[in-house]
Design a protein around this motif. Structure first.
Motif, PDB file in Angstrom:
ATOM      1  N   TYR A  37      -9.907 -13.052  16.017  1.00 42.18           N
ATOM      2  CA  TYR A  37     -10.240 -13.611  17.191  1.00 42.18           C
ATOM      3  C   TYR A  37     -11.382 -14.826  16.504  1.00 42.18           C
ATOM      4  N   HIS A  38     -12.006 -14.610  15.773  1.00 46.16           N
ATOM      5  CA  HIS A  38     -13.458 -15.814  15.531  1.00 46.16           C
ATOM      6  C   HIS A  38     -13.159 -16.754  14.074  1.00 46.16           C
ATOM      7  N   ASP A  39     -11.693 -16.535  14.138  1.00 44.49           N
ATOM      8  CA  ASP A  39     -11.441 -17.492  12.931  1.00 44.49           C
ATOM      9  C   ASP A  39     -12.714 -17.422  11.300  1.00 44.49           C
ATOM     10  N   LYS A  40     -12.130 -15.791  11.585  1.00 42.24           N
ATOM     11  CA  LYS A  40     -12.949 -15.410  10.413  1.00 42.24           C
ATOM     12  C   LYS A  40     -12.082 -14.847   9.374  1.00 42.24           C
ATOM     13  N   TYR A  41     -11.127 -15.203   8.834  1.00 36.60           N
ATOM     14  CA  TYR A  41      -9.675 -15.261   8.094  1.00 36.60           C
ATOM     15  C   TYR A  41     -10.250 -14.798   7.502  1.00 36.60           C
ATOM     16  N   ILE A  42     -10.448 -15.013   6.219  1.00 34.51           N
ATOM     17  CA  ILE A  42     -10.741 -13.875   4.733  1.00 34.51           C
ATOM     18  C   ILE A  42     -11.538 -12.897   5.387  1.00 34.51           C
ATOM     19  N   PRO A  43     -12.961 -12.422   6.340  1.00 41.42           N
ATOM     20  CA  PRO A  43     -13.427 -11.166   5.982  1.00 41.42           C
ATOM     21  C   PRO A  43     -12.059 -10.290   6.705  1.00 41.42           C
ATOM     22  N   ALA A  44     -11.668 -10.964   7.968  1.00 45.50           N
ATOM     23  CA  ALA A  44     -10.195 -10.555   8.843  1.00 45.50           C
ATOM     24  C   ALA A  44      -9.442  -9.784   7.372  1.00 45.50           C
ATOM     25  N   ALA A  45      -9.270 -10.401   6.205  1.00 44.95           N
ATOM     26  CA  ALA A  45      -8.374  -9.888   5.185  1.00 44.95           C
ATOM     27  C   ALA A  45      -8.527  -9.404   4.634  1.00 44.95           C
ATOM     28  N   ILE A  46     -10.583  -8.949   3.985  1.00 47.67           N
ATOM     29  CA  ILE A  46     -10.288  -8.262   3.401  1.00 47.67           C
ATOM     30  C   ILE A  46     -10.704  -6.564   3.939  1.00 47.67           C
ATOM     31  N   LEU A  47     -11.227  -6.970   5.621  1.00 50.79           N
ATOM     32  CA  LEU A  47     -11.347  -5.847   6.551  1.00 50.79           C
ATOM     33  C   LEU A  47     -10.020  -4.592   6.017  1.00 50.79           C
ATOM     34  N   ILE A  48      -8.807  -5.003   6.207  1.00 52.49           N
ATOM     35  CA  ILE A  48      -7.848  -4.409   6.215  1.00 52.49           C
ATOM     36  C   ILE A  48      -7.905  -4.373   4.885  1.00 52.49           C
ATOM     37  N   CYS A  49      -7.920  -4.859   4.416  1.00 50.68           N
ATOM     38  CA  CYS A  49      -8.231  -3.890   2.585  1.00 50.68           C
ATOM     39  C   CYS A  49      -9.218  -2.615   2.383  1.00 50.68           C
ATOM     40  N   PHE A  50      -9.958  -2.860   3.253  1.00 55.03           N
ATOM     41  CA  PHE A  50     -10.801  -1.780   3.056  1.00 55.03           C
ATOM     42  C   PHE A  50     -10.475  -0.341   3.861  1.00 55.03           C
ATOM     43  N   ALA A  51      -9.613  -0.966   4.809  1.00 54.57           N
ATOM     44  CA  ALA A  51      -8.791   0.349   5.951  1.00 54.57           C
ATOM     45  C   ALA A  51      -7.725   0.601   4.933  1.00 54.57           C
ATOM     46  N   VAL A  52      -7.158  -0.438   3.833  1.00 54.38           N
ATOM     47  CA  VAL A  52      -6.434   0.222   2.947  1.00 54.38           C
ATOM     48  C   VAL A  52      -6.838   1.942   2.395  1.00 54.38           C
ATOM     49  N   PHE A  53      -8.543   1.460   1.455  1.00 53.59           N
ATOM     50  CA  PHE A  53      -9.287   2.605   0.950  1.00 53.59           C
ATOM     51  C   PHE A  53      -9.010   3.767   1.830  1.00 53.59           C
ATOM     52  N   PHE A  54      -9.723   3.100   3.136  1.00 55.68           N
ATOM     53  CA  PHE A  54      -9.441   5.043   3.942  1.00 55.68           C
ATOM     54  C   PHE A  54      -8.277   5.424   4.312  1.00 55.68           C
ATOM     55  N   ASP A  55      -7.259   4.777   4.707  1.00 56.04           N
ATOM     56  CA  ASP A  55      -6.120   4.956   4.556  1.00 56.04           C
ATOM     57  C   ASP A  55      -5.688   6.219   3.228  1.00 56.04           C
ATOM     58  N   ALA A  56      -6.022   5.440   2.147  1.00 56.09           N
ATOM     59  CA  ALA A  56      -5.397   6.760   1.203  1.00 56.09           C
ATOM     60  C   ALA A  56      -6.881   8.176   1.258  1.00 56.09           C
ATOM     61  N   MET A  57      -7.994   7.646   1.674  1.00 56.61           N
ATOM     62  CA  MET A  57      -8.659   8.586   1.637  1.00 56.61           C
ATOM     63  C   MET A  57      -8.518   9.912   1.897  1.00 56.61           C
ATOM     64  N   ASP A  58      -8.566   9.592   3.260  1.00 58.71           N
ATOM     65  CA  ASP A  58      -8.172  10.449   4.327  1.00 58.71           C
ATOM     66  C   ASP A  58      -6.910  11.227   3.562  1.00 58.71           C
ATOM     67  N   GLY A  59      -6.018  11.128   3.630  1.00 57.73           N
ATOM     68  CA  GLY A  59      -5.172  12.100   3.164  1.00 57.73           C
ATOM     69  C   GLY A  59      -5.723  12.806   1.878  1.00 57.73           C
ATOM     70  N   LYS A  60      -6.420  12.424   1.350  1.00 59.07           N
ATOM     71  CA  LYS A  60      -7.501  12.916  -0.345  1.00 59.07           C
ATOM     72  C   LYS A  60      -7.806  13.959  -0.158  1.00 59.07           C
TER      73      LYS A  60
END
Length: 234
Positions: A25-48
């Motif tokens: 929303y604030h046009d910070k596109y690279i940080p927005a993309a990086i946060l989704i990469c972090f979300a992948v990490f959390f998604d993998a770790m919660d199941g583990k």
């Protein structure tokens, strides 16, 4: 605690997804993309964490699906729309973003009622789909609105398809071929060293390709093609 800890990790997934939307929303596109990469990490770790602690629950499974819908369905769709389409793409851009998010939700609903834990995924997993989209942003690819719309529809279609994709959850230290795993990890590390921010896109596209050509990477890495589910892999 064995139930609370996995759910707290899943909450990190939600936090990343919502914060990514705010960054977009604030046009910070690279940080927005990086946060989704972090979300992948959390998604993998919660199941583990759930498997390690023995704290899996029906509540946790539903929370995980809701988190994935935000972080890998809505957030990547909005990010792609903002970066590559916007108002210039007209109604088609909005429909493509909505289609991707809808396919992600349908994929999650089907996963919850049909998935066999030790089998391959039916259709492209939504974390891989979301990561594929944000990888274009991380790589800095100057996509045209038409290409972005096509990419979103194509990846969305893969998520609701019946194409089998290999499941890394089948792997554990008792059943892997260490030499093959070393080759695979070495390749991944080399991709990041050589391609840097473009490595995510290369790896995501390679994962998509393994499903299209029916190559099960998990079976290739495992000592045996078929491993019965037991506690040794939890």
């Amino acid at each position: 605690m064995k139930v609370i800890i996995p759910n707290m990790i899943t909450s990190g997934n939600v936090l990343c997804g919502v914060t990514s939307l705010i960054m977009t929303y604030h046009d910070k596109y690279i940080p927005a993309a990086i946060l989704i990469c972090f979300a992948v990490f959390f998604d993998a770790m919660d199941g583990k964490a759930a498997r390690t602690l023995g704290g899996g629950s029906e509540f946790g499974e539903q929370l995980d699906s809701l988190a994935d819908a935000i972080s890998f369905g809505v957030a990547p769709a909005v990010l792609m729309y903002a970066v590559y389409m916007g108002i210039n793409a007209g109604v088609w851009g909005a429909l493509a973003a909505s289609f991707f998010a809808l396919c992600g939700v349908l994929r999650l609903a089907r996963f919850n009622v049909t998935h066999v834990p030790t089998g391959p995924f039916q259709g492209l997993p939504i974390p891989a789909g979301g990561l594929t989209l944000v990888s274009f942003v991380l790589a800095g690819f100057p996509l045209t609105p038409l290409f972005a719309i096509t990419a979103m529809c194509f990846v969305g279609g893969l998520m609701v398809s019946s194409i089998p994709y290999w499941n890394a959850k089948r792997l554990c230290k008792q059943n892997i071929n260490r030499s093959k795993m070393a080759v695979l990890l070495g390749f991944v590390i080399m991709c990041f060293l050589v391609m840097r921010e473009r490595a995510f896109l290369v790896l995501a596209l390679m994962y998509i390709t393994t499903g299209l050509v029916r190559f099960d990477m998990a079976s290739w890495v495992m000592l045996n093609d078929v491993v019965e589910e037991d506690d040794t892999c939890h």
